[in-house]
Design an enzyme around this catalytic site. Sequence first.
Site, mmCIF file in Angstrom:
data_model
loop_
_atom_site.group_PDB
_atom_site.id
_atom_site.type_symbol
_atom_site.label_atom_id
_atom_site.label_comp_id
_atom_site.label_asym_id
_atom_site.label_seq_id
_atom_site.Cartn_x
_atom_site.Cartn_y
_atom_site.Cartn_z
ATOM 1 N N CYS A 76 0.849 -1.192 0.000
ATOM 2 C CA CYS A 76 0.000 0.000 0.000
ATOM 3 C C CYS A 76 0.888 1.246 0.000
ATOM 4 C CB CYS A 76 -0.911 -0.019 1.235
ATOM 5 S SG CYS A 76 -2.424 -0.991 0.981
ATOM 6 N N HIS A 195 -2.751 -7.760 -1.823
ATOM 7 C CA HIS A 195 -2.701 -6.536 -2.629
ATOM 8 C C HIS A 195 -2.411 -6.919 -4.091
ATOM 9 C CE1 HIS A 195 -1.916 -2.055 -2.514
ATOM 10 N NE2 HIS A 195 -1.715 -2.387 -3.780
ATOM 11 N N HIS A 197 -0.905 -7.668 -7.248
ATOM 12 C CA HIS A 197 0.475 -7.552 -7.710
ATOM 13 C C HIS A 197 0.890 -8.801 -8.465
ATOM 14 C CE1 HIS A 197 1.197 -10.171 -4.255
ATOM 15 N NE2 HIS A 197 2.400 -10.399 -4.724
HETATM 16 ZN ZN ZN Z 1 -2.103 -3.148 0.260
#
Ligand code: ZN
Length: 378
Positions: A76, A195, A197
């Site tokens: 983040c 997240h 990716h």
């Molecule tokens: Zn994140």
Amino acid sequence: MSTQVRRNTLADGRDILFFQDEDSTAAPPAEDHRPAEPRPTGGQLRFDLLTGEWVAVATHRQSRTHLPAAAECPLCPSAPGRPTEIPVADYDVVVFENRFPSLGPSLGAVPADPRQKFAEAASESALTAPAHGRCEVVVFSSEHDGSFADLDPARARTVIDAWANRSRELAAQEGIEQVFVFENRGEEIGVTMNHPHGQIYAYPFVTPHTVITSARAEQHKRETGRPLLGDVLDFERGSGERMVLESAYFSAFVPFAARWPVEVHIVPHRQVLGLDELDDAERDDLAGIYPEVLRRIDNLYSTPTPYIAAWHQAPVNCADRSAEWMHLEITSPRRAESKLKFLAGSEAAMGAFVGDVSAEETAARLRAASPALEDGRR
Ligand SMILES: [Zn+2]
């Protein structure tokens, strides 16, 4: 159209690159003010005499971050008092060197086959090499929740440009023989961070899978004068039974001999060796068809489908460039709403797959799956 890239260095010396959307509002790169921690020392490659394959041993990876909550997520954006791996308040697409790499950060050549050296004098050192290479993380969005399937075409295009940039630059590094761009999605297949990716591995050897497929492509080219994947593409487009989607420059189909319960290959209609050879029109087209295929895969079930998306690019120093043809392979072990295919004896020990569903059936389900979001799922 060209994606802007800006470079910087993290506190411990790792490279970080910021790729910006065409209409980006993201801030310029900022300094990483974290204290510089020493980087883990490189791992080891051990040679398997029986198969002729290098095995990477990276014991420091045991301590890597595992499924952090959003408030602890290292991917983040940074916030006051909470520095992350990405030292800015907002970004579009970011690539940085993995803090816990399987390969690297050292670079250099490794022997292709140390068997002869071992035959002359058996020793552990004959079968060991430094784990040279490079591992990078590609962050698709500053939003913690979401996936590649949710990216709008402009953002997907920025990611494709980042992949192309990294593929070209990593291939030029000392000793790199193959650049592998991929995404693992889903805890079921071992993802340690949610997240959105992907990753890039730059290997100092040609991977075992590619050794086989390149040799077969070269043989086919010698015998027929044609690239093998071009013939496969013609075969699948001609049959149509296993086609999922076709765009101006790409075809997506379930391969005839699919191994996995869900398997889709996305193949460019023009012969290219790597992502950096795709032109503007092809990249824009891919930025539409690829997320749409992923949305259809997600819509097969009531929850997101775990998958591995693997770009098969030509080896850096392949013997016959005219035989190679880049493509993407997306596979999922999910065979029912709450069932995964596990690799058991035949697959794991012998490499001989036994499929659970027919390719034609999977293709029909994917054609019928609506690409649109349905009642807020996912
Ligand atoms: Zn994140």
